[in-house]
Design an enzyme around this catalytic site. Structure first.
Site, PDB file in Angstrom:
ATOM      1  N   PHE A 127       0.846  -1.188   0.000  1.00 22.67           N
ATOM      2  CA  PHE A 127       0.000   0.000   0.000  1.00 22.67           C
ATOM      3  C   PHE A 127       0.892   1.254   0.000  1.00 22.67           C
ATOM      4  O   PHE A 127       1.887   1.297   0.722  1.00 22.67           O
ATOM      5  CB  PHE A 127      -0.842  -0.064   1.281  1.00 22.67           C
ATOM      6  CG  PHE A 127      -2.013   0.843   1.330  1.00 22.67           C
ATOM      7  CD1 PHE A 127      -3.201   0.514   0.684  1.00 22.67           C
ATOM      8  CD2 PHE A 127      -1.952   2.030   2.051  1.00 22.67           C
ATOM      9  CE1 PHE A 127      -4.293   1.354   0.761  1.00 22.67           C
ATOM     10  CE2 PHE A 127      -3.043   2.872   2.120  1.00 22.67           C
ATOM     11  CZ  PHE A 127      -4.227   2.541   1.475  1.00 22.67           C
ATOM     12  N   ASP A 208       2.784  -5.399   8.280  1.00 19.87           N
ATOM     13  CA  ASP A 208       1.567  -4.592   8.260  1.00 19.87           C
ATOM     14  C   ASP A 208       0.391  -5.570   8.199  1.00 19.87           C
ATOM     15  O   ASP A 208       0.243  -6.304   7.223  1.00 19.87           O
ATOM     16  CB  ASP A 208       1.589  -3.689   7.023  1.00 19.87           C
ATOM     17  CG  ASP A 208       0.353  -2.808   6.937  1.00 19.87           C
ATOM     18  OD1 ASP A 208      -0.737  -3.250   7.380  1.00 19.87           O
ATOM     19  OD2 ASP A 208       0.463  -1.693   6.403  1.00 19.87           O
ATOM     20  N   TYR A 233     -10.244  -0.350  11.312  1.00 18.53           N
ATOM     21  CA  TYR A 233     -11.522  -0.027  10.665  1.00 18.53           C
ATOM     22  C   TYR A 233     -11.876  -0.997   9.542  1.00 18.53           C
ATOM     23  O   TYR A 233     -12.925  -0.890   8.946  1.00 18.53           O
ATOM     24  CB  TYR A 233     -11.541   1.425  10.157  1.00 18.53           C
ATOM     25  CG  TYR A 233     -10.310   1.825   9.352  1.00 18.53           C
ATOM     26  CD1 TYR A 233     -10.156   1.461   8.024  1.00 18.53           C
ATOM     27  CD2 TYR A 233      -9.289   2.570   9.951  1.00 18.53           C
ATOM     28  CE1 TYR A 233      -9.029   1.819   7.312  1.00 18.53           C
ATOM     29  CE2 TYR A 233      -8.158   2.936   9.238  1.00 18.53           C
ATOM     30  CZ  TYR A 233      -8.037   2.563   7.918  1.00 18.53           C
ATOM     31  OH  TYR A 233      -6.905   2.909   7.222  1.00 18.53           O
ATOM     32  N   LYS A 234     -10.989  -1.960   9.229  1.00 17.31           N
ATOM     33  CA  LYS A 234     -11.275  -2.937   8.169  1.00 17.31           C
ATOM     34  C   LYS A 234     -11.956  -4.148   8.822  1.00 17.31           C
ATOM     35  O   LYS A 234     -13.114  -4.072   9.189  1.00 17.31           O
ATOM     36  CB  LYS A 234      -9.993  -3.270   7.411  1.00 17.31           C
ATOM     37  CG  LYS A 234      -9.509  -2.057   6.587  1.00 17.31           C
ATOM     38  CD  LYS A 234      -8.145  -2.211   5.957  1.00 17.31           C
ATOM     39  CE  LYS A 234      -7.761  -0.927   5.206  1.00 17.31           C
ATOM     40  NZ  LYS A 234      -6.339  -0.859   4.875  1.00 17.31           N
ATOM     41  N   ARG A 383     -12.513  -5.942  -6.044  1.00 16.42           N
ATOM     42  CA  ARG A 383     -12.340  -6.737  -4.821  1.00 16.42           C
ATOM     43  C   ARG A 383     -13.708  -7.017  -4.220  1.00 16.42           C
ATOM     44  O   ARG A 383     -14.543  -6.128  -4.103  1.00 16.42           O
ATOM     45  CB  ARG A 383     -11.511  -5.964  -3.770  1.00 16.42           C
ATOM     46  CG  ARG A 383     -10.042  -5.856  -4.071  1.00 16.42           C
ATOM     47  CD  ARG A 383      -9.247  -5.380  -2.849  1.00 16.42           C
ATOM     48  NE  ARG A 383      -9.892  -4.313  -2.096  1.00 16.42           N
ATOM     49  CZ  ARG A 383      -9.312  -3.624  -1.113  1.00 16.42           C
ATOM     50  NH1 ARG A 383      -8.067  -3.913  -0.756  1.00 16.42           N
ATOM     51  NH2 ARG A 383      -9.952  -2.665  -0.479  1.00 16.42           N
TER      52      ARG A 383
END
Ligand SMILES: *Cc1c(COP(=O)(O)O)cnc(C)c1O
Length: 420
Positions: A127, A208, A233-234, A383
């Site tokens: 990312f 990560d 938050y995922k 996705r």
């Protein structure tokens, strides 16, 4: 392969985790498959926000030490609740900062360029924020990223090869930072093998876990991984901008953090107000300033739920959901332009499916118009994340059915093939 709609309902009936769905706010007109970008709100997370707001109302300044969840100890409490998800000890885990600020903190703490050992090893699929952070850390040391950031290449543009990463662990590498699960293809890296190889070479390694925590199990303590960091938050359903987390293996306890602040203190010493820091003897030392209590609040409820479900059962259902989705795609969507781009093998497959199509942006818009919420990844990725705690097998069936309609009747061509 049973492609009947009724079979999807049977799978839902047999699902051990099916009751958790009722604890979430679900828009019944939609199928939400974007929980790996932002997880949904649960009633328990909402209740814990209300509870912490009330503690402010009721206790004012005394809320730091009084009430059901005294704010002074909240980061540690949430850290302990997160620990089973990554196979860490409670004291090795703390809820603090954001993914990117935690990476800055951990790089400032673990990156010690010396002599010939000056480079940071990362990969070309990570990312962007992680890469920006690593480059700026190199620049703070007066080192040029072009020369000192080594990014392992991907052969197919989707996945990384463990042996190629290990080959890149040469004696000029001072630090290794890699994702646990790749955000685009969902590939799960072999964190155990990578940690072992890094240790044999004396290089600190960190991961990560943004896309792996709450989705796949980890054994960070047992592997001896030096550090890790993640957002909440995922897959942890903490809400937009909820406070992130980090892990530091206990072998590093007692070291000064790279970036200090008064919340890095040993708690008993913090209010002595001395100008010499006595760092906490645990992962708490990697905190900096006053914790963001209201943005951490939802995690009390959501981590409790995830703990009840158990990461083992979550992973099992997640694999069943993606297996089912892939099998339906294989048997019902023979459109040759739609390509499955995530790894097929269970060991390497994370919590989402990646489909590629030259008209991916238009297909995502068409899916949205029919109530399915996917996630478009430029230039050609779709996705789809069926989340174990709140998605169903029937939603997977319906989504593949809708996808088939859109591709067969070419209605996606009514949309512009570009990002909104
Ligand atoms: C989501 C995500 C981030 C986001 O970082 P923030 O600091 O929370 O904005 C960073 N890295 C990876 C791999 C991610 O998936």
């Amino acid at each position: 392969m049973n492609t009947d709609h009724s079979y999807a309902r049977q799978l839902d009936e047999a699902d051990q985790l099916r009751d958790f769905r009722h604890e979430f706010y679900i828009d019944k007109k939609k199928i939400y498959f974007d929980g790996n970008s932002l997880g949904l709100l649960s009633k328990r997370a909402e209740a814990s926000v209300t509870s912490l707001l009330n503690s402010w109302k009721d206790y004012a300044i005394d809320g730091w030490t009084e009430g059901e969840n005294p704010w002074f100890y909240l980061s540690e409490k949430l850290g302990a609740m997160s620990a089973p998800l990554i196979g860490a000890k409670p004291e090795e885990t703390i809820v603090t900062g954001s993914t990117t600020t935690n990476l800055h903190q951990l790089t400032a703490s673990f990156y010690k360029p010396e002599g010939n050992r000056t480079k940071i090893l990362a990969d070309e699929l990570n990312f962007p924020s992680d890469i920006y952070a690593l480059k700026s850390q190199l620049q703070l040391h007066g080192l040029h990223p072009d020369e000192h950031l080594v990014q392992v290449k991907s052969k197919d543009g989707h996945t990384l090869d463990t042996s190629e990463i290990i080959e890149a662990m040469t004696d000029d590498i001072a630090l290794i930072v890699l994702p646990g699960v790749l955000y685009r293809s969902g590939q799960v890296l072999d964190m155990e093998a990578l940690t072992k190889a890094a240790q044999e070479r004396g290089i600190p390694i960190g991961f990560d876990l943004c896309h792996s925590i709450g989705s796949v199990p980890h054994q960070l303590s047992a592997w001896g991984t030096d550090f890790a960091f993640w957002c909440t938050y995922k897959h942890l359903n903490g809400g937009p901008g909820s406070v992130a987390g980090l892990y530091v293996n206990e072998k590093h306890f007692g070291n000064e953090p790279g970036l200090s602040g008064w919340f890095s203190s040993l708690k008993e010493k913090q209010f002595d107000m001395e100008h010499t820091l006595t760092p906490a003897h645990d992962a708490g030392a990697y905190q900096i300033g006053t914790p963001h209590i209201l943005s951490a609040a939802p995690l009390l409820g959501s981590l409790e739920m995830i703990g009840e479900a158990g990461i083992g059962r979550i992973r099992e259902k997640s694999l069943s959901l993606t297996d089912y989705m892939l099998e339906l795609i294989d048997s019902r969507l023979k459109d040759q332009k739609l390509k499955v781009a995530n790894p097929r093998e269970e060991k390497e497959r994370g919590g989402h499916v990646l489909l590629e199509h030259p008209q991916a942006a238009a297909i995502c818009k068409a899916l949205k118009s029919k109530g399915v919420i996917p996630d478009f990844r430029t230039p050609n990725g779709i996705r789809l994340a069926p989340v174990a705690l709140y998605n169903t097998f029937e939603e997977v069936w319906k989504t593949v059915d809708i996808l088939k309609t859109i591709l067969d009747d070419e209605s996606y061509k009514n949309y512009q093939n570009e990002r909104e």
